[in-house]
Design an enzyme around this catalytic site. Structure first.
Site, PDB file in Angstrom:
ATOM      1  N   LYS A  47    -151.647 -37.250  22.966  1.00 17.06           N
ATOM      2  CA  LYS A  47    -150.657 -36.999  24.016  1.00 17.06           C
ATOM      3  C   LYS A  47    -150.845 -35.600  24.614  1.00 17.06           C
ATOM      4  O   LYS A  47    -151.607 -34.783  24.095  1.00 17.06           O
ATOM      5  CB  LYS A  47    -149.248 -37.137  23.436  1.00 17.06           C
ATOM      6  N   TYR A  89    -146.680  -3.316  33.287  1.00 18.51           N
ATOM      7  CA  TYR A  89    -145.331  -3.264  33.825  1.00 18.51           C
ATOM      8  C   TYR A  89    -144.351  -2.617  32.855  1.00 18.51           C
ATOM      9  O   TYR A  89    -144.386  -2.857  31.652  1.00 18.51           O
ATOM     10  CB  TYR A  89    -144.831  -4.683  34.139  1.00 18.51           C
TER      11      TYR A  89
END
Length: 392
Positions: free
Chosen positions: A50, A278
Site C-alpha cells: 500500500k 530561518y
C-alpha cells in the site's frame, strides 16, 4: 533574431540532467526479506504494498515480492488494487479499506478480494456482484482490540450469518477471516494473547455460521517474526519487507532496502557565531564550512530533524544544522580547511552496518516511525530500482 536557436532541445536536457536526489531501491533486499519472513513464520506471506509500496513504487515492489515468494498482495484501497491490475499484475490482491462508494464493480470484475466488516458494505458488494453475475471474494474483518476497522464483536455473528446466506446463493465467497493487531511491535507474548483469543473465538463463530474461509490472517510483520501463536494460515508483511525492524528490542537479519543520496550544491566558509537558516536559532561554534544540500521538507526530510540529523559526507558523519527548509538543508561540513567539494555525494539514508545514517535513526531524529519517513518522500526524489531480483 531567432531567440530559440540557442535553446537546448528537450531530449538534450533530459539526457544530461542529474537529479538532485536519488532514492535507490534494492530489490535483492526485498526478495531476501520476503523469504526470511516466510521461512521464519513457516506460513505463506501476503506482501503489503500500500501507499505506493511504502513510497518506493507499488508495482515494482509487488513484482519482486511475488517473485521472492509472496503468494498475495495487500493494499489499503480499491484504487491501489486497480492500479496493480492496470500494471499487469495478476497475483491475488486484497484491498481492505473499502466502503460502498468505492469502485466495487471493477474490483469484483478484476478479481480483487475485498475486506468487509459491516453488513451495509456486504450488501453493497452483493448488489454489485449480482449485477455482474460474478461471485465476489471477501475477507471478513473482526476487531480484536485496535478499535479501528473491523466488526465489533457484538455484530460479528450477524455479519457471518449474512455472509453465509449470500454464499448459498453464489453472490459472495468468504475466502478469509482477518484482523489487525494493536501491539505487534512488542516482544512479550502477553502483547498479543488477548487478540489471539478474540480472533480464535471469531473464527469459531464464523464456522458455526457455515463459513469455510481459505485463510485466517492476524499477524503483521512484528507478530509474524516474534509471535508464533498469531500466524494462523497467512501473515501480512509490510515494514519487514522493506528492512524495518518490526519488534522493539529485537534485531532480525533484514536487509535495508532504500538508499537516499543527494549532492553538495554550494559551500560557504563562515566564522564562529554565524547564524544558520530561518530564525537564526543555530549559530556556529567555530569557523566552519557549511554545505548546502538541495533537499527539504517538500521532499520528505522532516523539519523536526534540523539540528539533530546527520548525513555521510566524504566518509564521515556531518550534522544537519539550522531549520530544514522546504527545498534545502544545511550541513556543517567541518573545518574551513575541509576537503568537501561542490558535487560531492551526500548519503542521507544508507546502510547502518557501513556507518551510514539508517532509516531508524531518521525516525528517531524526527520523533516518528520509519514508515512515516518512507512514505513521505516527494516526487522530486528520483526512484531508481536496482538488483538482480528486480522484475522488469
Amino acid at each position: 533574431m531567432d531567440l530559440t536557436s540557442s535553446v537546448p532541445s528537450a531530449c538534450h536536457i533530459a539526457s544530461t540532467r542529474s537529479p538532485f536526489a536519488t532514492l535507490a531501491v534494492d530489490h535483492d533486499a526485498i526478495a531476501h526479506n520476503t523469504a526470511l519472513v516466510a521461512t521464519t513464520a513457516a506460513v505463506p506471506v501476503m506482501a503489503v504494498v500500500k501507499a505506493d509500496g511504502f513510497g518506493l513504487g507499488m508495482a515494482q515492489v509487488a513484482r519482486t515480492a511475488v517473485r521472492g515468494g509472496a503468494i498475495a498482495l495487500g493494499v489499503a484501497t480499491v484504487d491501489e488494487a486497480l492500479s496493480l491490475r492496470s500494471s499487469g499484475i495478476t497475483a491475488r490482491v486484497l484491498a481492505w479499506l473499502v466502503d460502498p462508494l468505492s469502485d466495487l464493480a471493477d474490483a469484483i470484475r478484476l478479481g480483487v478480494e475485498l475486506g468487509c466488516s459491516t453488513v451495509t458494505l456486504l450488501e453493497a458488494i452483493v448488489a454489485e456482484a449480482r449485477a455482474l453475475g460474478i461471485t465476489a471474494r471477501v475477507h471478513l474483518e473482526i476487531d480484536t482490540g485496535l478499535s479501528r476497522s473491523g466488526a465489533d464483536p457484538g455484530s460479528w455473528e450477524r455479519l457471518c450469518r449474512a455472509a453465509a446466506e449470500h454464499e448459498r446463493f453464489g453472490a459472495v465467497r468468504v475466502v478469509g477471516i482477518w484482523s489487525h493487531l494493536a501491539r505487534a511491535n512488542e516482544s512479550h507474548p502477553s502483547a498479543t494473547a488477548s487478540a489471539v483469543d478474540a480472533f480464535t473465538d471469531a473464527a469459531v463463530v464464523a464456522a458455526e455460521a457455515g463459513l469455510t474461509p481459505e485463510v485466517l490472517h492476524l499477524a503483521s510483520s512484528g507478530a509474524a517474526l516474534a509471535h508464533p501463536s498469531t500466524r494462523f494460515s497467512l501473515v501480512r508483511v509490510g515494514q519487514a519487507l522493506f528492512g524495518v525492524q518490526p519488534v522493539d528490542g529485537r534485531h532480525y537479519p533484514l536487509r535495508p532496502v532504500l538508499r537516499l543520496t543527494s549532492r553538495v550544491v554550494q559551500l560557504r566558509r563562515v566564522p564562529a557565531g554565524t547564524s544558520v537558516s530561518y530564525g537564526g536559532g543555530y549559530r556556529t561554534a567555530t569557523e566552519t564550512t557549511l554545505a548546502l544540500i538541495p533537499l527539504g521538507y517538500a521532499d520528505g526530510i522532516p523539519r523536526l530533524a534540523g539540528d539533530r540529523a546527520e548525513v555521510m559526507l566524504r566518509g564521515r558523519r556531518c550534522r544537519v544544522v539550522g531549520r530544514v527548509s522546504m527545498d534545502q538543508l544545511i550541513v556543517d561540513a567541518g573545518p574551513v580547511s575541509s576537503d568537501v567539494a561542490e558535487g560531492d555525494e551526500v548519503v542521507l539514508i544508507g546502510d547502518p552496518d557501513a556507518g551510514e545514517p539508517g532509516l531508524a535513526e531518521w525516525a528517531h531524529w524526527a520523533e516518528t516511525i520509519p514508515q512515516e519517513i518512507m512514505t513521505g518522500f516527494g516526487p522530486r526524489v528520483q526512484r531508481e530500482h536496482r538488483g538482480a531480483a528486480r522484475v522488469a
